[in-house]
Design an enzyme around this catalytic site. Structure first.
Site, short mmCIF file in Angstrom:
data_model
loop_
_atom_site.label_atom_id
_atom_site.label_comp_id
_atom_site.label_asym_id
_atom_site.label_seq_id
_atom_site.Cartn_x
_atom_site.Cartn_y
_atom_site.Cartn_z
N GLY A 112 31.66 38.54 72.72
CA GLY A 112 31.96 39.96 72.91
C GLY A 112 31.52 40.44 74.28
N ASN A 113 31.46 41.75 74.45
CA ASN A 113 31.03 42.33 75.72
C ASN A 113 30.30 43.64 75.45
OD1 ASN A 113 33.09 44.56 75.73
ND2 ASN A 113 34.50 42.84 75.88
#
Length: 396
Positions: free
Chosen positions: A203-204
């Site tokens: 993810g980020n």
């Protein structure tokens, strides 16, 4: 010039309403104020009376203007009512038709446009009862400017803080100009998640703040908005002209954008999209073993959403974001051409205090056959207002 009634309730942000009164006056509006008893614990009625040159309405039983029914007279006088800061208490009263003080009684009698600006602790803002009351107020015709994330009176950060005065004024005045009326706007926000196994993902750090701010501004400008959201850390908008679609992965986002794009006038890709995903996804949680100190994860490219829709656009406007850590202008310029976009909004997310999870941003705008234009640092709400005005100019 308009007759603006500002209804002040009891919160720590009450002191900021002095500046809000001044902001409306500076733009030629006539302002009058009504206050709850709790609001007077923070700022006196005398302060607002001195600023507005009108008596401040604090009681249904005031002897001033005894020849008039004070709350009805103020309601009839009003062209625009702003409730700020709006506490959970007054939101609950208004949503349930309770009129037991000068503020709620006047608002119940007010037929003019009403904009409510909630401000409270983040736990209160996320309370299901408050959410229900906000939804009811929207159904009843109130416009709601959501609170922002930031440091709260309790000493920690969360969503519930009243927006800054210039943002409130911009929200109110922008909403009176339907510059995107009858336009359909598709916006992506937040981050994607690419599954590794049933427990883990890639993810980020995107919060979704920028995309959600753009969705609110576009809806306030009269557009019919479809907001496609991935993983976010802020509350979703509650505007009646915003339809929300949830996605998780880049492939989910690709399918949704592809389906919605054909009925769209404007696409704004503000989501932080993963460039790679695992080549295979484990069906069970991957475990450590005593004889293996490494785990190799093979990745493959995800679909290039912006490039795909850019190649198929007709009379549509395509706007993309470029979050970079180096070579900002060079990389953004390549993206502008390669993706066949009309506008790229570039920012250096390695710069402290802007970009991911921040309330502020500083961007450079890139368009074809034009020099890059760097904007000053501003809040994401301010930037969203600026961008929607620019986009409206181009599409119209």
């Amino acid at each position: 010039m308009a007759n603006v009634a500002i209804h002040v309730t009891g919160g720590i942000a009450t002191y900021k309403i002095v500046s809000l009164v001044r902001e409306f006056q500076k733009h030629g509006d006539v302002v009058r104020v009504a206050m709850t008893d709790a609001a007077e614990k923070f700022v006196t009625a005398t302060t607002f009376s001195a600023l507005t040159k009108y008596p401040t309405l604090t009681s249904l039983w005031s002897e001033e203007n005894a020849d008039k029914i004070a709350h009805i007279e103020l309601a009839d006088w009003t062209d625009l009512a702003v409730i700020a800061p709006a506490t959970a208490n007054v939101i609950g009263k208004l949503a349930n038709g309770i009129a037991d003080d000068a503020v709620t009684t006047t608002l119940t009698a007010t037929a003019a446009r009403k904009v409510i600006v909630p401000a409270m602790n983040n736990h209160m803002w996320s309370n299901p009862a408050v959410k229900r009351n906000i939804t009811q107020l929207i159904r009843d015709g109130y416009e709601v400017m959501p609170p922002v994330s930031g440091r709260l009176a309790e000493g920690y950060s969360g969503t519930g803080r009243m927006p800054e005065v210039n943002d409130i004024f911009a929200f109110v005045t922008q909403a009176t100009k339907p510059i995107l009326k009858d336009k359909k706007v598709l916006i992506s926000a937040g981050g994607t998640r690419e599954q590794i196994d049933p427990v883990r993902f890639i993810g980020n750090r995107s919060s979704g703040k920028m995309g959600i701010a753009l969705a609110n501004e576009a809806a306030n400008a009269g557009a019919e908005v479809t907001l496609v959201v991935g993983q976010i850390t802020v509350l979703l908008p509650t505007h009646p002209q915003i339809k929300i679609i949830h996605i998780e992965s880049t492939n989910d986002l690709f399918k949704t954008i592809s389906n919605e794009f054909t009925q769209t006038d404007i696409l704004i890709m503000a989501a932080a999209v993963a460039d790679f995903e695992p080549e295979t996804v484990a069906t069970q949680k991957i475990k450590k073993s005593a004889d293996n100190d490494e785990f190799l994860l093979k990745l493959k490219k995800t679909p290039d959403i912006l490039k795909t829709v850019g190649a198929t656009k007709k009379d549509q406007l395509v706007v993309g974001f470029a979050a970079e850590t180096q070579g900002l202008l060079a990389n953004a310029q390549k993206k502008l051409i390669k993706k066949n976009a009309d506008l790229i909004i570039a920012n250096n997310v390695a710069t402290p205090g802007i970009g991911f999870a921040s309330d502020d941003n500083q961007v450079t705008l890139l368009e074809r056959d034009q020099d890059p234009k760097q904007l000053p640092k501003m809040t994401k709400n301010e930037l969203a207002a600026h961008l929607i005005k620019l986009i409206a100019t181009k599409i119209n």
